[in-house]
Design a protein around this motif. Structure first.
Motif, PDB file in Angstrom:
ATOM      1  N   GLU A  88       0.827  -1.205   0.000  1.00  0.00           N
ATOM      2  CA  GLU A  88       0.000   0.000   0.000  1.00  0.00           C
ATOM      3  C   GLU A  88       0.862   1.256   0.000  1.00  0.00           C
ATOM      4  O   GLU A  88       0.581   2.211  -0.727  1.00  0.00           O
ATOM      5  N   ASP A  89       1.932   1.268   0.799  1.00  0.00           N
ATOM      6  CA  ASP A  89       2.810   2.431   0.839  1.00  0.00           C
ATOM      7  C   ASP A  89       3.480   2.665  -0.512  1.00  0.00           C
ATOM      8  O   ASP A  89       3.604   3.806  -0.957  1.00  0.00           O
ATOM      9  N   ARG A  90       3.893   1.594  -1.183  1.00  0.00           N
ATOM     10  CA  ARG A  90       4.486   1.741  -2.518  1.00  0.00           C
ATOM     11  C   ARG A  90       3.461   2.304  -3.499  1.00  0.00           C
ATOM     12  O   ARG A  90       3.794   3.131  -4.347  1.00  0.00           O
ATOM     13  N   GLU A  91       2.217   1.859  -3.384  1.00  0.00           N
ATOM     14  CA  GLU A  91       1.160   2.371  -4.262  1.00  0.00           C
ATOM     15  C   GLU A  91       0.931   3.863  -4.026  1.00  0.00           C
ATOM     16  O   GLU A  91       0.767   4.636  -4.968  1.00  0.00           O
ATOM     17  N   ILE A  92       0.936   4.275  -2.770  1.00  0.00           N
ATOM     18  CA  ILE A  92       0.751   5.689  -2.436  1.00  0.00           C
ATOM     19  C   ILE A  92       1.924   6.510  -2.960  1.00  0.00           C
ATOM     20  O   ILE A  92       1.732   7.581  -3.552  1.00  0.00           O
ATOM     21  N   GLN A  93       3.141   6.010  -2.769  1.00  0.00           N
ATOM     22  CA  GLN A  93       4.320   6.724  -3.259  1.00  0.00           C
ATOM     23  C   GLN A  93       4.277   6.879  -4.772  1.00  0.00           C
ATOM     24  O   GLN A  93       4.569   7.957  -5.312  1.00  0.00           O
ATOM     25  N   GLU A  94       3.906   5.829  -5.473  1.00  0.00           N
ATOM     26  CA  GLU A  94       3.831   5.892  -6.936  1.00  0.00           C
ATOM     27  C   GLU A  94       2.735   6.863  -7.362  1.00  0.00           C
ATOM     28  O   GLU A  94       2.909   7.638  -8.309  1.00  0.00           O
ATOM     29  N   ALA A  95       1.606   6.845  -6.675  1.00  0.00           N
ATOM     30  CA  ALA A  95       0.519   7.775  -6.996  1.00  0.00           C
ATOM     31  C   ALA A  95       0.977   9.219  -6.776  1.00  0.00           C
ATOM     32  O   ALA A  95       0.665  10.107  -7.583  1.00  0.00           O
ATOM     33  N   LEU A  96       1.724   9.456  -5.717  1.00  0.00           N
ATOM     34  CA  LEU A  96       2.239  10.798  -5.449  1.00  0.00           C
ATOM     35  C   LEU A  96       3.226  11.222  -6.534  1.00  0.00           C
ATOM     36  O   LEU A  96       3.144  12.335  -7.054  1.00  0.00           O
ATOM     37  N   ARG A  97       4.131  10.337  -6.924  1.00  0.00           N
ATOM     38  CA  ARG A  97       5.087  10.668  -7.992  1.00  0.00           C
ATOM     39  C   ARG A  97       4.357  11.003  -9.292  1.00  0.00           C
ATOM     40  O   ARG A  97       4.684  11.968  -9.977  1.00  0.00           O
ATOM     41  N   ARG A  98       3.354  10.222  -9.621  1.00  0.00           N
ATOM     42  CA  ARG A  98       2.593  10.472 -10.851  1.00  0.00           C
ATOM     43  C   ARG A  98       1.806  11.772 -10.759  1.00  0.00           C
ATOM     44  O   ARG A  98       1.703  12.516 -11.729  1.00  0.00           O
ATOM     45  N   ALA A  99       1.232  12.041  -9.593  1.00  0.00           N
ATOM     46  CA  ALA A  99       0.460  13.273  -9.416  1.00  0.00           C
ATOM     47  C   ALA A  99       1.357  14.499  -9.559  1.00  0.00           C
ATOM     48  O   ALA A  99       0.971  15.482 -10.200  1.00  0.00           O
ATOM     49  N   VAL A 100       2.542  14.449  -9.006  1.00  0.00           N
ATOM     50  CA  VAL A 100       3.473  15.575  -9.135  1.00  0.00           C
ATOM     51  C   VAL A 100       3.907  15.719 -10.591  1.00  0.00           C
ATOM     52  O   VAL A 100       3.958  16.822 -11.138  1.00  0.00           O
ATOM     53  N   ALA A 101       4.194  14.620 -11.245  1.00  0.00           N
ATOM     54  CA  ALA A 101       4.609  14.667 -12.652  1.00  0.00           C
ATOM     55  C   ALA A 101       3.501  15.218 -13.547  1.00  0.00           C
ATOM     56  O   ALA A 101       3.785  15.817 -14.582  1.00  0.00           O
ATOM     57  N   ALA A 102       2.254  15.045 -13.153  1.00  0.00           N
ATOM     58  CA  ALA A 102       1.126  15.495 -13.960  1.00  0.00           C
ATOM     59  C   ALA A 102       0.781  16.975 -13.741  1.00  0.00           C
ATOM     60  O   ALA A 102      -0.032  17.526 -14.473  1.00  0.00           O
ATOM     61  N   LEU A 103       1.409  17.606 -12.757  1.00  0.00           N
ATOM     62  CA  LEU A 103       1.134  19.022 -12.514  1.00  0.00           C
ATOM     63  C   LEU A 103       1.576  19.853 -13.716  1.00  0.00           C
ATOM     64  O   LEU A 103       2.557  19.514 -14.382  1.00  0.00           O
ATOM     65  N   PRO A 104       0.883  20.965 -13.982  1.00  0.00           N
ATOM     66  CA  PRO A 104       1.369  21.882 -15.015  1.00  0.00           C
ATOM     67  C   PRO A 104       2.789  22.341 -14.642  1.00  0.00           C
ATOM     68  O   PRO A 104       3.126  22.453 -13.460  1.00  0.00           O
ATOM     69  N   VAL A 105       3.602  22.620 -15.636  1.00  0.00           N
ATOM     70  CA  VAL A 105       5.014  22.927 -15.409  1.00  0.00           C
ATOM     71  C   VAL A 105       5.205  24.070 -14.417  1.00  0.00           C
ATOM     72  O   VAL A 105       6.049  23.964 -13.522  1.00  0.00           O
ATOM     73  N   ASP A 106       4.435  25.142 -14.530  1.00  0.00           N
ATOM     74  CA  ASP A 106       4.637  26.272 -13.620  1.00  0.00           C
ATOM     75  C   ASP A 106       4.348  25.888 -12.167  1.00  0.00           C
ATOM     76  O   ASP A 106       5.066  26.311 -11.255  1.00  0.00           O
ATOM     77  N   ALA A 114      -0.994  23.817  -6.931  1.00  0.00           N
ATOM     78  CA  ALA A 114      -0.332  22.510  -6.996  1.00  0.00           C
ATOM     79  C   ALA A 114      -0.853  21.606  -5.892  1.00  0.00           C
ATOM     80  O   ALA A 114      -1.177  20.436  -6.130  1.00  0.00           O
ATOM     81  N   LEU A 115      -0.950  22.134  -4.688  1.00  0.00           N
ATOM     82  CA  LEU A 115      -1.438  21.331  -3.562  1.00  0.00           C
ATOM     83  C   LEU A 115      -2.890  20.912  -3.775  1.00  0.00           C
ATOM     84  O   LEU A 115      -3.274  19.795  -3.446  1.00  0.00           O
ATOM     85  N   SER A 116      -3.682  21.808  -4.344  1.00  0.00           N
ATOM     86  CA  SER A 116      -5.075  21.473  -4.638  1.00  0.00           C
ATOM     87  C   SER A 116      -5.151  20.342  -5.666  1.00  0.00           C
ATOM     88  O   SER A 116      -5.923  19.388  -5.485  1.00  0.00           O
ATOM     89  N   HIS A 117      -4.350  20.434  -6.722  1.00  0.00           N
ATOM     90  CA  HIS A 117      -4.306  19.360  -7.726  1.00  0.00           C
ATOM     91  C   HIS A 117      -3.862  18.038  -7.101  1.00  0.00           C
ATOM     92  O   HIS A 117      -4.426  16.981  -7.391  1.00  0.00           O
ATOM     93  N   LEU A 118      -2.844  18.113  -6.244  1.00  0.00           N
ATOM     94  CA  LEU A 118      -2.348  16.892  -5.606  1.00  0.00           C
ATOM     95  C   LEU A 118      -3.408  16.276  -4.696  1.00  0.00           C
ATOM     96  O   LEU A 118      -3.581  15.060  -4.671  1.00  0.00           O
ATOM     97  N   ARG A 119      -4.117  17.123  -3.946  1.00  0.00           N
ATOM     98  CA  ARG A 119      -5.188  16.618  -3.081  1.00  0.00           C
ATOM     99  C   ARG A 119      -6.240  15.873  -3.891  1.00  0.00           C
ATOM    100  O   ARG A 119      -6.670  14.781  -3.522  1.00  0.00           O
ATOM    101  N   CYS A 120      -6.635  16.478  -5.007  1.00  0.00           N
ATOM    102  CA  CYS A 120      -7.651  15.840  -5.863  1.00  0.00           C
ATOM    103  C   CYS A 120      -7.124  14.528  -6.443  1.00  0.00           C
ATOM    104  O   CYS A 120      -7.842  13.528  -6.482  1.00  0.00           O
ATOM    105  N   SER A 121      -5.886  14.543  -6.887  1.00  0.00           N
ATOM    106  CA  SER A 121      -5.290  13.339  -7.484  1.00  0.00           C
ATOM    107  C   SER A 121      -5.142  12.207  -6.481  1.00  0.00           C
ATOM    108  O   SER A 121      -5.242  11.034  -6.840  1.00  0.00           O
ATOM    109  N   LEU A 122      -4.918  12.566  -5.239  1.00  0.00           N
ATOM    110  CA  LEU A 122      -4.644  11.547  -4.215  1.00  0.00           C
ATOM    111  C   LEU A 122      -5.829  11.295  -3.298  1.00  0.00           C
ATOM    112  O   LEU A 122      -5.707  10.564  -2.325  1.00  0.00           O
ATOM    113  N   GLU A 123      -6.966  11.880  -3.627  1.00  0.00           N
ATOM    114  CA  GLU A 123      -8.159  11.753  -2.800  1.00  0.00           C
ATOM    115  C   GLU A 123      -8.543  10.295  -2.527  1.00  0.00           C
ATOM    116  O   GLU A 123      -8.957   9.942  -1.439  1.00  0.00           O
TER     117      GLU A 123
END
Length: 190
Positions: free
Chosen positions: A114-132, A168-177
């Protein structure tokens, strides 16, 4: 910081070693998350070399961290323009020593999975953020810069840097909800 800049300007090898020791890991983490693991080492080395060669242009009126991350950010942008990322998710490959989501439960195979899944989801969510937003998020989290230093590095007002971080934090919250409710309930239960 004055000693470091003076030493770099004088061409002292000890000053360059100090630059690498004090900033190398932060620069590498920042660069890796923007350009990907495959090219991170080369770009990070380019950043340190560029800093060493350009230190004469550094004006002590600004923050050294801002100046350094401005160079890092610009070299990352140049690299990304020249080379299209092969896999966007791959830009946040985990490595030894990388911060991770702590496990507050007893260790076990399911908890580790589960922790690996959360870490991977976080990495993907950060990578998906708009560049700015990703730039501001990574400068703050991986680089440890203040909003004022980030604003200076990106040439934007501090309020804009803060707004991008909130977005960015709002996008991450939604992605990791989907991970939050189950994880929080399970972790708070005895």
């Amino acid at each position: 910081m004055d000693d470091l800049v003076k030493g770099l300007r004088a061409g002292e090898s000890a000053a360059f070693e100090r630059l690498v020791r004090e900033y190398g890991d932060r620069i590498f983490r920042f660069v890796r998350r923007l350009v990907g693991a495959r090219h991170a080492e080369d770009v990070a080395q380019d950043v340190l070399i560029r800093v060493h060669r350009s230190v004469a242009s550094y004006e002590p009126t600004g923050s050294f961290d801002s100046w350094l991350f401005t160079i890092a950010n610009n070299l990352c942008i140049d690299h990304l323009r020249r080379n299209r990322p092969e896999r966007r998710e791959g830009s946040l490959d985990a490595e030894e020593g990388e911060p991770h989501v702590p496990d507050h439960r007893e260790a076990g195979p399911m908890a580790a999975l589960e922790d690996r899944e959360i870490q991977e989801a976080l990495r993907r969510a950060v990578a998906a953020l708009p560049v700015d937003q990703r730039q501001v998020f990574l400068m703050r989290e991986a680089g440890g810069l203040t909003f004022e230093a980030i604003a200076s590095a990106l040439g934007i007002p501090a309020g804009t840097a803060k707004t991008r971080m909130r977005s960015a934090l709002s996008h991450l919250r939604c992605s990791l909800e989907s991970f939050a409710p189950a994880s929080l309930e399970e972790r708070s239960s005895p």
